[in-house]
Design a protein around this motif. Structure first.
Motif, short mmCIF file in Angstrom:
data_model
loop_
_atom_site.label_atom_id
_atom_site.label_comp_id
_atom_site.label_asym_id
_atom_site.label_seq_id
_atom_site.Cartn_x
_atom_site.Cartn_y
_atom_site.Cartn_z
N ASN A 113 0.66 -1.03 -0.04
CA ASN A 113 0.05 0.03 0.40
C ASN A 113 1.33 1.69 -0.18
O ASN A 113 0.43 2.26 -0.85
CB ASN A 113 -1.10 -0.10 1.10
CG ASN A 113 -2.09 -0.67 0.91
OD1 ASN A 113 -1.75 -1.55 0.20
ND2 ASN A 113 -2.39 -1.45 2.60
N LEU A 114 2.05 1.38 0.98
CA LEU A 114 2.71 1.83 0.74
C LEU A 114 3.90 2.47 0.07
O LEU A 114 3.90 3.81 -1.19
CB LEU A 114 3.84 2.14 1.86
CG LEU A 114 4.86 3.51 2.03
CD1 LEU A 114 4.31 4.78 2.11
CD2 LEU A 114 5.72 3.14 3.05
N GLY A 115 3.63 1.42 -1.35
CA GLY A 115 4.67 1.60 -2.49
C GLY A 115 3.30 2.19 -3.80
O GLY A 115 3.74 2.80 -4.41
N LYS A 116 2.37 1.97 -3.32
CA LYS A 116 1.37 2.38 -4.39
C LYS A 116 1.05 4.23 -4.52
O LYS A 116 0.69 4.67 -4.74
CB LYS A 116 -0.06 1.68 -4.05
CG LYS A 116 -0.58 0.39 -4.68
CD LYS A 116 -1.65 -0.58 -4.33
CE LYS A 116 -1.59 -2.04 -4.42
NZ LYS A 116 -2.99 -2.44 -4.20
N GLN A 117 0.52 4.18 -2.75
CA GLN A 117 1.39 5.80 -2.11
C GLN A 117 1.36 6.44 -2.73
O GLN A 117 2.01 7.83 -3.53
CB GLN A 117 0.83 6.23 -1.34
CG GLN A 117 -0.74 5.82 -0.19
CD GLN A 117 -0.27 5.16 0.89
OE1 GLN A 117 0.71 5.71 1.97
NE2 GLN A 117 -1.77 5.00 2.01
N ILE A 118 3.20 6.18 -3.10
CA ILE A 118 4.31 6.49 -4.11
C ILE A 118 3.88 6.78 -5.04
O ILE A 118 4.68 7.83 -5.53
CB ILE A 118 5.44 5.49 -2.89
CG1 ILE A 118 5.95 5.95 -1.61
CG2 ILE A 118 6.96 6.16 -4.18
CD1 ILE A 118 7.09 5.18 -1.11
N ASN A 119 3.86 5.60 -5.72
CA ASN A 119 3.82 5.75 -7.40
C ASN A 119 2.46 6.81 -7.82
O ASN A 119 2.41 7.62 -8.54
CB ASN A 119 2.90 4.43 -7.99
CG ASN A 119 4.76 3.69 -7.54
OD1 ASN A 119 5.48 3.97 -8.16
ND2 ASN A 119 4.54 2.32 -7.51
N LEU A 120 1.64 6.80 -6.73
CA LEU A 120 0.20 8.07 -7.06
C LEU A 120 0.65 9.41 -6.37
O LEU A 120 0.04 10.16 -7.72
CB LEU A 120 -0.84 7.74 -6.26
CG LEU A 120 -1.58 5.99 -6.35
CD1 LEU A 120 -2.67 6.26 -5.36
CD2 LEU A 120 -2.61 6.60 -7.66
N VAL A 127 2.04 15.17 -12.78
CA VAL A 127 0.92 15.47 -14.04
C VAL A 127 0.45 16.95 -13.50
O VAL A 127 0.13 17.98 -14.34
CB VAL A 127 -1.21 14.54 -13.16
CG1 VAL A 127 -2.38 15.89 -13.37
CG2 VAL A 127 -1.03 13.80 -13.44
N ASN A 128 0.60 17.66 -11.77
CA ASN A 128 1.26 18.86 -12.53
C ASN A 128 2.41 19.64 -13.33
O ASN A 128 1.73 20.75 -13.04
CB ASN A 128 1.28 19.25 -10.44
CG ASN A 128 -0.06 19.14 -9.03
OD1 ASN A 128 -0.83 18.67 -10.09
ND2 ASN A 128 0.33 18.38 -8.99
N ARG A 129 3.30 18.75 -13.21
CA ARG A 129 4.35 19.63 -14.22
C ARG A 129 3.79 19.41 -15.56
O ARG A 129 4.04 20.95 -15.69
CB ARG A 129 5.61 18.51 -13.82
CG ARG A 129 6.29 18.35 -12.75
CD ARG A 129 7.55 18.76 -13.26
NE ARG A 129 8.23 17.43 -12.12
CZ ARG A 129 7.71 15.99 -11.91
NH1 ARG A 129 8.20 14.79 -12.75
NH2 ARG A 129 8.15 15.68 -10.44
N ASN A 130 3.46 18.84 -15.95
CA ASN A 130 2.37 19.05 -17.04
C ASN A 130 1.34 19.71 -17.19
O ASN A 130 1.29 20.29 -18.29
CB ASN A 130 2.31 17.64 -17.70
CG ASN A 130 2.71 16.33 -17.83
OD1 ASN A 130 4.01 16.31 -17.96
ND2 ASN A 130 2.25 14.82 -18.10
N TYR A 131 0.83 19.85 -16.56
CA TYR A 131 -0.21 21.14 -16.33
C TYR A 131 0.35 22.30 -15.93
O TYR A 131 -0.33 23.74 -17.41
CB TYR A 131 -1.17 21.14 -15.10
CG TYR A 131 -2.42 21.90 -14.97
CD1 TYR A 131 -3.71 21.62 -15.91
CD2 TYR A 131 -2.31 22.71 -14.03
CE1 TYR A 131 -4.43 23.01 -15.73
CE2 TYR A 131 -3.34 23.86 -13.62
CZ TYR A 131 -4.72 24.27 -14.72
OH TYR A 131 -5.50 25.29 -14.95
N ALA A 132 1.19 22.76 -15.11
CA ALA A 132 1.57 23.05 -15.07
C ALA A 132 2.64 24.21 -16.71
O ALA A 132 2.75 25.28 -16.94
CB ALA A 132 3.33 23.74 -14.52
#
Length: 147
Positions: A113-120, A127-132
């Motif tokens: 679960n922690l690995g999934k959270q890190i990946n998210l 996504v934020n970089r692409n949006y910016a």
């Protein structure tokens, strides 16, 4: 081989396994509650008890290899005691092993679960970089203004 030291070692070993079973219960609580410091303390205590078990196994181990012959040389009441001590040891060991296996699965699930959270989180940053970049254009190179 003298029977009394072996029976005494079996009794001490059962006592150690009882301690380990109680520590396994405590470990389970700490795993469930994510109490890392307390869990580490329990693991250290378990290691101390396991060292005692290993010392006792030096006396008991050779006898276990010839268990039937060892029992044959005992009085019936002593034989019954030795057999019940060994049976209790096996039962406790099975309980401890099952508890440890369950705790390991809980910890493994948390790790996943922690690995999934890190990946998210990494995906969200991208996504934020692409949006910016799309909204404001590509970032300009930075210059070092200090001399």
């Amino acid at each position: 081989m003298a029977q009394e030291p072996v029976v005494a070692a079996l009794e001490q070993q059962v006592g150690c396994y009882r301690k380990l079973a109680k520590l396994a219960e405590l470990q389970h609580v700490y795993v469930q509650q994510s109490q890392t410091e307390e869990l580490l303390g329990v693991l250290q205590s378990r290691q101390t008890v396991l060292d005692q078990v290993a010392d006792l196994e030096q006396v008991i181990g050779p006898v276990k290899q010839q268990w039937a012959g060892f029992l044959a040389g005992m009085l019936p009441s002593d034989r019954s005691t030795a057999e019940s001590l060994l049976a209790e040891t096996r039962k406790l060991l099975e309980e401890i092993t099952t508890s440890d296996r369950n705790d390991a699965m809980v910890l493994q699930q948390r790790k996943l679960n922690l690995g999934k959270q890190i990946n998210l989180a990494a995906s969200a940053r991208q996504v934020n970089r692409n949006y910016a970049a799309a909204a404001y254009g590509a970032p300009k190179g930075r210059m070092d203004m200090q001399t």
